[in-house]
Design a protein around this motif. Structure first.
Motif, PDB file in Angstrom:
ATOM      1  N   ALA A  26       0.845  -1.203   0.000  1.00 33.60           N
ATOM      2  CA  ALA A  26       0.000   0.000   0.000  1.00 33.60           C
ATOM      3  C   ALA A  26       0.880   1.252   0.000  1.00 33.60           C
ATOM      4  N   ARG A  27       1.988   1.178   0.730  1.00 35.96           N
ATOM      5  CA  ARG A  27       2.916   2.316   0.742  1.00 35.96           C
ATOM      6  C   ARG A  27       3.611   2.457  -0.609  1.00 35.96           C
ATOM      7  N   PHE A  28       4.001   1.318  -1.196  1.00 39.31           N
ATOM      8  CA  PHE A  28       4.650   1.331  -2.516  1.00 39.31           C
ATOM      9  C   PHE A  28       3.749   1.999  -3.563  1.00 39.31           C
ATOM     10  N   LEU A  29       2.458   1.634  -3.534  1.00 40.44           N
ATOM     11  CA  LEU A  29       1.526   2.193  -4.520  1.00 40.44           C
ATOM     12  C   LEU A  29       1.181   3.647  -4.207  1.00 40.44           C
ATOM     13  N   GLY A  30       1.017   3.957  -2.928  1.00 38.20           N
ATOM     14  CA  GLY A  30       0.533   5.270  -2.534  1.00 38.20           C
ATOM     15  C   GLY A  30      -0.965   5.266  -2.301  1.00 38.20           C
ATOM     16  N   VAL A  31      -1.469   4.127  -1.755  1.00 41.38           N
ATOM     17  CA  VAL A  31      -2.892   4.027  -1.413  1.00 41.38           C
ATOM     18  C   VAL A  31      -3.092   4.492   0.021  1.00 41.38           C
ATOM     19  N   THR A  32      -4.087   5.342   0.232  1.00 46.77           N
ATOM     20  CA  THR A  32      -4.439   5.744   1.591  1.00 46.77           C
ATOM     21  C   THR A  32      -5.957   5.624   1.761  1.00 46.77           C
ATOM     22  N   PHE A  33      -6.396   5.711   3.006  1.00 44.71           N
ATOM     23  CA  PHE A  33      -7.831   5.606   3.282  1.00 44.71           C
ATOM     24  C   PHE A  33      -8.243   6.718   4.216  1.00 44.71           C
ATOM     25  N   GLU A  34      -9.443   7.190   4.007  1.00 46.21           N
ATOM     26  CA  GLU A  34      -9.938   8.221   4.912  1.00 46.21           C
ATOM     27  C   GLU A  34     -11.422   8.076   5.143  1.00 46.21           C
ATOM     28  N   GLN A  35     -11.815   8.553   6.295  1.00 48.13           N
ATOM     29  CA  GLN A  35     -13.215   8.553   6.671  1.00 48.13           C
ATOM     30  C   GLN A  35     -13.733   9.950   6.416  1.00 48.13           C
ATOM     31  N   ARG A  36     -14.751  10.052   5.544  1.00 51.14           N
ATOM     32  CA  ARG A  36     -15.352  11.362   5.270  1.00 51.14           C
ATOM     33  C   ARG A  36     -16.799  11.301   5.689  1.00 51.14           C
ATOM     34  N   GLY A  37     -17.079  11.846   6.847  1.00 53.40           N
ATOM     35  CA  GLY A  37     -18.417  11.677   7.406  1.00 53.40           C
ATOM     36  C   GLY A  37     -18.642  10.202   7.664  1.00 53.40           C
ATOM     37  N   SER A  38     -19.704   9.665   7.063  1.00 52.33           N
ATOM     38  CA  SER A  38     -19.977   8.239   7.266  1.00 52.33           C
ATOM     39  C   SER A  38     -19.321   7.388   6.185  1.00 52.33           C
ATOM     40  N   GLU A  39     -18.615   8.039   5.268  1.00 50.21           N
ATOM     41  CA  GLU A  39     -18.067   7.304   4.130  1.00 50.21           C
ATOM     42  C   GLU A  39     -16.607   6.915   4.323  1.00 50.21           C
ATOM     43  N   PHE A  40     -16.298   5.698   3.895  1.00 52.21           N
ATOM     44  CA  PHE A  40     -14.926   5.201   3.925  1.00 52.21           C
ATOM     45  C   PHE A  40     -14.408   5.203   2.483  1.00 52.21           C
ATOM     46  N   LEU A  41     -13.387   5.997   2.227  1.00 46.27           N
ATOM     47  CA  LEU A  41     -12.908   6.142   0.854  1.00 46.27           C
ATOM     48  C   LEU A  41     -11.445   5.717   0.714  1.00 46.27           C
ATOM     49  N   GLY A  42     -11.166   5.064  -0.397  1.00 52.24           N
ATOM     50  CA  GLY A  42      -9.784   4.751  -0.738  1.00 52.24           C
ATOM     51  C   GLY A  42      -9.275   5.796  -1.719  1.00 52.24           C
ATOM     52  N   ARG A  43      -7.983   6.072  -1.663  1.00 49.66           N
ATOM     53  CA  ARG A  43      -7.415   7.076  -2.550  1.00 49.66           C
ATOM     54  C   ARG A  43      -6.065   6.584  -3.058  1.00 49.66           C
ATOM     55  N   LEU A  44      -5.894   6.629  -4.380  1.00 51.99           N
ATOM     56  CA  LEU A  44      -4.610   6.300  -4.998  1.00 51.99           C
ATOM     57  C   LEU A  44      -3.991   7.608  -5.456  1.00 51.99           C
TER      58      LEU A  44
END
Lengths: 153, 189
Positions: A26-44
């Motif tokens: 995940a670090r190699f790719l640059g994937v992160t995750f965040e909670q936005r309100g009630s939503e769980f989002l992945g980000r590349l």
């Protein structure tokens, strides 16, 4: 810290980003995750090493597949009470548009969440959520405890 | 993933081996993400390709076991299938993955290279169908033919009867993909 402790610590801190720090790929790719309100989002996060076609600057299909798979895995870890990494049984990725040289977002939904198996639908987009660039449907084997499974992995 | 080889202005009757070698080199060196993963396209021949993803610690998906992430295997399979499609075309043009299904038969072993064999088994004017297998066997000869394994029923892992063919037992994943083929430049209506 083992996986179980890491998941517990990340949940306690309310910071899904802590889950990613334990996964080298995940670090190699640059994937992160965040909670936005009630939503769980992945980000590349866009980076030059993700490019699959240098001529048109498009993301490699594998990186988009990885974002979709990771978003499903981490949403399962984040929002359910499983205690070990879900194991991918299968995944079908549909490529809808080429990925441009910008950040990509992903959102997962549990189509069916059973005790042993979860079916997850994930969609990825860039500038416009109404114009998805890819989608995936995937089955995961959910494992109680650590290390053993019905697939003898 | 769209790909573009920029070679359509050359004569049609080029040597097939030379075209395959160009595809092999392009996918190994000119695709940034393949290079970043350390992927090596080992062999490209008409309709078939083989690639290797050497084990690396920064590709680990499960820090407890050291098993590499499925996403790295997705990239390996997508790239190998793309090579198999391009090498099956009479004129090299641009192709794009429409979909890719991957069944994970067992986890990859930490510390070992993952190989992928892909075969384009059906080519139509606009769509190509590909199957692929990922495994650890550098000497395997059945490029893409994971359906041809011998079915056997020997005892295995304490199971009374193992409904697994011998090729599939040694495979990490089997895959089926479809690719779109764009019209070569100059031939477009």
């Amino acid at each position: 810290m083992n996986n179980l402790e890491r998941i517990a610590a990340a949940r306690a801190a309310g910071d899904p980003g802590q889950l990613v720090e334990a996964v080298p790929y995940a670090r190699f790719l640059g994937v992160t995750f965040e909670q936005r309100g009630s939503e769980f989002l992945g980000r590349l996060k866009y980076s030059a090493h993700l490019v699959g076609n240098a001529t048109i600057g498009a993301l490699h299909g594998g990186t988009i597949g990885a974002l979709l798979e990771s978003t499903a895995v981490f949403k399962l870890l984040w929002e359910t009470d499983i205690v070990a990494l879900p194991k991918v049984i299968n995944i079908t990725v549909e490529y809808l548009r080429s990925g441009k040289a910008v950040d990509t977002w992903a959102r997962a939904e549990f189509t069916r969440h059973g005790r042993r198996v979860a079916n997850v639908r994930v969609v990825a987009w860039q500038d416009d959520e109404q114009q998805p660039i890819a989608a995936a449907q995937s089955h995961f084997l959910l494992v109680a405890g650590t290390g053993t499974s019905a697939l003898s992995r | 993933m769209p790909r573009d080889m920029h070679e359509t202005s050359e004569p049609r009757a080029r040597d097939r081996a030379e075209v395959c070698e160009r595809i092999r080199v392009a996918f190994s060196e000119a695709v940034p993400h393949n290079a970043a993963l350390g992927m090596k396209i080992l062999r490209v021949e008409p309709r078939r390709a083989r690639a290797e993803l050497p084990y690396r610690e920064d590709l680990i998906g499960d820090p407890t076991t050291g098993v590499i992430h499925g996403g790295a295997i997705t990239s390996l399979i997508d790239a190998t299938c793309g090579c198999a499609v391009l090498s099956s075309l009479r004129e090299v043009t641009r192709v794009a993955t429409l979909d890719l299904r991957i069944d994970y038969l067992k986890a990859a072993q930490p510390g070992r290279s993952v190989f992928c064999d892909a075969e384009c088994y059906r080519l139509t004017p606009h769509v190509a169908f590909v199957r692929a297998t990922a495994h650890h066997d550098a000497g395997r000869h059945d490029a893409g033919r994971h359906h041809a394994g011998q079915h056997d029923a020997e005892h295995h892992d304490g199971e009374p009867c193992d409904a697994t063919d011998s090729t599939a037992r040694d495979s990490i994943a089997t895959s089926a993909g479809t690719f779109m083929i764009f019209a070569p430049r100059g031939n477009a209506p």
